[in-house]
Design a protein around this motif. Structure first.
Motif, PDB file in Angstrom:
ATOM      1  N   THR A 126      67.712  31.235  26.228  1.00 47.96           N
ATOM      2  CA  THR A 126      68.518  30.050  25.936  1.00 47.96           C
ATOM      3  C   THR A 126      69.345  29.615  27.138  1.00 47.96           C
ATOM      4  OG1 THR A 126      70.344  31.412  25.199  1.00 47.96           O
ATOM      5  CG2 THR A 126      68.727  30.749  23.541  1.00 47.96           C
ATOM      6  N   PHE A 127      69.601  30.545  28.070  1.00 49.86           N
ATOM      7  CA  PHE A 127      70.478  30.322  29.231  1.00 49.86           C
ATOM      8  C   PHE A 127      71.900  30.014  28.785  1.00 49.86           C
ATOM      9  CE2 PHE A 127      66.280  29.325  30.933  1.00 49.86           C
ATOM     10  CZ  PHE A 127      66.238  30.263  31.942  1.00 49.86           C
ATOM     11  N   VAL A 128      72.163  30.085  27.509  1.00 50.81           N
ATOM     12  CA  VAL A 128      73.502  29.814  27.005  1.00 50.81           C
ATOM     13  C   VAL A 128      73.879  30.960  26.079  1.00 50.81           C
ATOM     14  CG1 VAL A 128      74.908  28.303  25.593  1.00 50.81           C
ATOM     15  CG2 VAL A 128      73.240  27.327  27.133  1.00 50.81           C
ATOM     16  N   ALA A 129      75.108  31.435  26.202  1.00 52.83           N
ATOM     17  CA  ALA A 129      75.585  32.475  25.298  1.00 52.83           C
ATOM     18  C   ALA A 129      77.097  32.507  25.405  1.00 52.83           C
ATOM     19  CB  ALA A 129      74.992  33.838  25.659  1.00 52.83           C
ATOM     20  N   VAL A 130      77.740  33.167  24.463  1.00 53.77           N
ATOM     21  CA  VAL A 130      79.193  33.277  24.547  1.00 53.77           C
ATOM     22  C   VAL A 130      79.536  34.039  25.815  1.00 53.77           C
ATOM     23  CG1 VAL A 130      79.767  33.089  22.133  1.00 53.77           C
ATOM     24  CG2 VAL A 130      79.102  35.295  23.057  1.00 53.77           C
ATOM     25  N   ASN A 178      74.577  27.403  33.423  1.00 58.89           N
ATOM     26  CA  ASN A 178      75.474  28.271  32.664  1.00 58.89           C
ATOM     27  C   ASN A 178      76.108  29.357  33.545  1.00 58.89           C
ATOM     28  OD1 ASN A 178      76.785  29.224  30.379  1.00 58.89           O
ATOM     29  ND2 ASN A 178      75.211  30.760  30.039  1.00 58.89           N
ATOM     30  N   GLY A 211      81.778  33.349  35.520  1.00 60.32           N
ATOM     31  CA  GLY A 211      80.518  33.072  34.849  1.00 60.32           C
ATOM     32  C   GLY A 211      79.986  34.324  34.203  1.00 60.32           C
ATOM     33  N   PRO A 212      78.917  34.184  33.448  1.00 67.43           N
ATOM     34  CA  PRO A 212      78.374  35.352  32.748  1.00 67.43           C
ATOM     35  C   PRO A 212      77.882  36.448  33.689  1.00 67.43           C
ATOM     36  CG  PRO A 212      76.919  33.457  32.538  1.00 67.43           C
ATOM     37  CD  PRO A 212      78.184  32.953  33.142  1.00 67.43           C
ATOM     38  N   LEU A 213      77.355  36.043  34.850  1.00 64.10           N
ATOM     39  CA  LEU A 213      76.864  37.077  35.774  1.00 64.10           C
ATOM     40  C   LEU A 213      78.009  37.934  36.282  1.00 64.10           C
ATOM     41  CD1 LEU A 213      74.012  35.892  38.142  1.00 64.10           C
ATOM     42  CD2 LEU A 213      73.983  37.493  36.242  1.00 64.10           C
ATOM     43  N   VAL A 269      77.302  47.080  25.538  1.00 66.53           N
ATOM     44  CA  VAL A 269      76.682  46.298  24.461  1.00 66.53           C
ATOM     45  C   VAL A 269      76.742  44.781  24.722  1.00 66.53           C
ATOM     46  CG1 VAL A 269      76.919  45.651  22.030  1.00 66.53           C
ATOM     47  CG2 VAL A 269      76.824  48.046  22.669  1.00 66.53           C
ATOM     48  N   TYR A 329      69.720  37.694  24.958  1.00 67.93           N
ATOM     49  CA  TYR A 329      69.755  36.387  24.312  1.00 67.93           C
ATOM     50  C   TYR A 329      69.550  35.258  25.318  1.00 67.93           C
ATOM     51  CZ  TYR A 329      71.081  32.860  20.927  1.00 67.93           C
ATOM     52  OH  TYR A 329      71.065  31.798  20.084  1.00 67.93           O
ATOM     53  N   ILE A 347      73.544  42.201  25.085  1.00 66.02           N
ATOM     54  CA  ILE A 347      73.342  41.052  24.200  1.00 66.02           C
ATOM     55  C   ILE A 347      73.136  39.790  25.042  1.00 66.02           C
ATOM     56  CG2 ILE A 347      74.444  39.594  22.473  1.00 66.02           C
ATOM     57  CD1 ILE A 347      73.436  42.208  21.369  1.00 66.02           C
ATOM     58  N   HIS A 348      73.965  39.627  26.080  1.00 68.18           N
ATOM     59  CA  HIS A 348      73.799  38.444  26.919  1.00 68.18           C
ATOM     60  C   HIS A 348      72.440  38.449  27.606  1.00 68.18           C
ATOM     61  CE1 HIS A 348      74.175  35.682  30.296  1.00 68.18           C
ATOM     62  NE2 HIS A 348      75.069  35.043  29.563  1.00 68.18           N
ATOM     63  N   HIS A 390      61.833  36.393  22.380  1.00 66.08           N
ATOM     64  CA  HIS A 390      62.884  35.399  22.199  1.00 66.08           C
ATOM     65  C   HIS A 390      62.906  34.449  23.385  1.00 66.08           C
ATOM     66  CE1 HIS A 390      66.738  33.751  21.015  1.00 66.08           C
ATOM     67  NE2 HIS A 390      67.163  33.939  22.246  1.00 66.08           N
ATOM     68  N   VAL A 402      68.644  35.517  28.697  1.00 71.77           N
ATOM     69  CA  VAL A 402      67.662  35.673  29.772  1.00 71.77           C
ATOM     70  C   VAL A 402      66.360  36.283  29.255  1.00 71.77           C
ATOM     71  CG1 VAL A 402      67.314  36.460  32.112  1.00 71.77           C
ATOM     72  CG2 VAL A 402      69.633  36.073  31.286  1.00 71.77           C
ATOM     73  N   ASN A 462      76.524  33.755  19.461  1.00 63.71           N
ATOM     74  CA  ASN A 462      75.505  33.139  20.314  1.00 63.71           C
ATOM     75  C   ASN A 462      74.715  32.083  19.551  1.00 63.71           C
ATOM     76  OD1 ASN A 462      75.969  34.415  22.705  1.00 63.71           O
ATOM     77  ND2 ASN A 462      74.643  36.140  22.254  1.00 63.71           N
TER      78      ASN A 462
END
Lengths: 219, 207
Positions: B62-66, A176, B73-75, B127, B135, B131-132, B59, B137, A24
């Protein structure tokens, strides 16, 4: 040892978490580097990754910034805002995905945003160094925001067509992979299906409507 | 399923050790010393939950993550990973009920192995989701669903840590593991309801 299993389980979770966090950090570092390059940032030091530093108060220099779209949740998270800038022009869209939505248009010059919309909606703020921040007013309410630069397919999308003899205007903000959108059909705010930026079409009331990315000069 | 009350109530948590405990002929140790053995695991688990919450709050999102390949999409990825974890959590519940003799059948010899591995898989599926969330949201109080989800997320990993640590200790009270297992299960089901179910009903059952 019979009882080592649970500890190993926790350790495995920790390792997975650590690896993902490192990945990340790389993702955001690359994004920040791209954003800094896109902004033509004069500073020699690259922006630190995801640090909640207060915004610099110095004005960016005068030459027009390259096209960029800033998008993200407003403070408090109750709505999402996207601001597309290009050649000193700007288009912004505010949307909570339920009932509140507003289109605004105006200027993005010298690091300053000045936009207005219907029903005395307004957006004022500053942009630069990979983010935009300011205040947006619409429907008698006010939101503050600090949102980052986003890269396609993230961004602002708009549809404007006639659907069954009614004027339809829809807006989508994609950040994103997560997105929020609303439409106005014949003067009534209406939910819209999610848009696939690659496909560029959504079905409204059974009719295919084309959805196009918005930049600051779209009018 | 038997007519037993425990079978119909997935979050049944026993408060009495009467007629309850691991299938072991060893009599439970005196409660005072056993409860004391829970203090350190609970303290560590609480620290884990608190750390996650504070990190998520401080934190900057970032709205961005792996992202996981193969999903739109991530959702969507998170919704399905959580659904996978919830599936294995149900396996957890059934095997735990079997091991504690609450299903009215003799637990098969492999129940323990299935219980351990379904738990590990569920945890490892959860996990990357966490993490998403943390990081990209962060911990949010924006609306009730999101607030509940944020709290449950911190609670789940804290409770899971306690459960794992308690497993390594001998002489803990017989009610400790069922209680902790029930809390972890409840937390995960709550997480699924406030995220995956919301995604499937509001966005659609898409990958």
């Amino acid at each position: 040892m019979r009882y080592k299993g649970p500890i190993l389980t926790l350790a495995a979770g920790l390792v997975v978490a650590a690896v993902l966090m490192v990945m990340n950090l790389n993702v955001t570092r690359n994004r920040d580097a791209r954003a800094a390059a896109a902004e033509g940032a004069a500073t020699s030091a690259p922006t630190a990754t995801a640090e909640p530093t207060p915004p610099p108060t110095t004005e960016p220099p005068a030459p027009p910034a390259p096209p960029a779209t800033y998008a993200g949740k407003v403070n408090g998270g109750r709505a999402t805002v996207a601001i597309a800038t290009k050649e000193g022009q700007a288009i912004a869209y505010l949307c909570d995905g339920k009932s509140v939505e507003a289109w605004l248009a105006g200027t993005a010059t010298n690091g300053e945003l000045l936009l207005t919309g219907a029903d005395s909606a307004s957006l004022t703020g500053v942009f630069g160094n990979g983010k935009a921040e300011g205040t947006i007013k619409a429907e008698g309410r006010s939101w503050e925001f600090t949102v980052p630069v986003v890269e396609p397919p993230s961004g602002l999308y708009r549809a404007a067509e006639n659907v069954r003899n009614a004027q339809f205007v829809g807006g989508w903000i994609v950040v994103n992979g997560e997105q929020v959108g609303l439409g106005v059909l014949g003067g009534t705010v209406t939910p819209v299906p999610p848009v696939d930026p690659a496909a560029g079409t959504v079905l409204i009331d059974g009719i295919p409507v084309s959805v196009n990315p918005v930049d600051g000069t779209t009018r | 399923m038997s007519q037993d009350q425990t079978a119909s109530d997935p979050v049944y948590v026993p408060v009495s050790t009467t007629g309850f405990g691991p299938p072991s002929p060893v009599p439970p140790p005196p409660p005072s010393s056993g409860v004391a053995k829970l203090i350190v695991p609970v303290a560590i688990g609480g620290a884990v939950a608190l750390t996650l919450g504070v990190y998520g709050r401080l934190h900057e999102p970032t709205f961005v993550a792996v992202n996981l390949a193969g999903f739109s999409g991530p959702l969507a990825a998170k919704a399905w990973l959580t659904t996978g974890a919830a599936f294995f959590a149900v396996v957890q519940l059934v095997t735990a009920l079997a091991m504690y003799g609450k299903l009215g059948i003799t637990a098969p010899a492999w129940s323990g192995t299935v219980h351990r591995w379904s738990g590990r898989i569920a945890f490892l599926l959860a996990v990357p989701v966490a993490i998403h969330c943390l990081y990209a949201v962060g911990f949010s109080t924006a609306e009730p669903r999101v607030l509940v989800h944020s709290l449950l997320g911190c609670f789940f990993f804290g409770a899971f840590t306690v459960k794992m640590l308690v497993l390594t200790r001998k002489g803990v009270p017989g009610w400790a593991l069922p209680l902790l297992g029930g809390l972890v299960f409840t937390g995960l089901v709550g997480l699924w309801l406030t995220s995956s179910l919301w995604f499937f009903t509001n966005v659609g059952v898409t990958f």
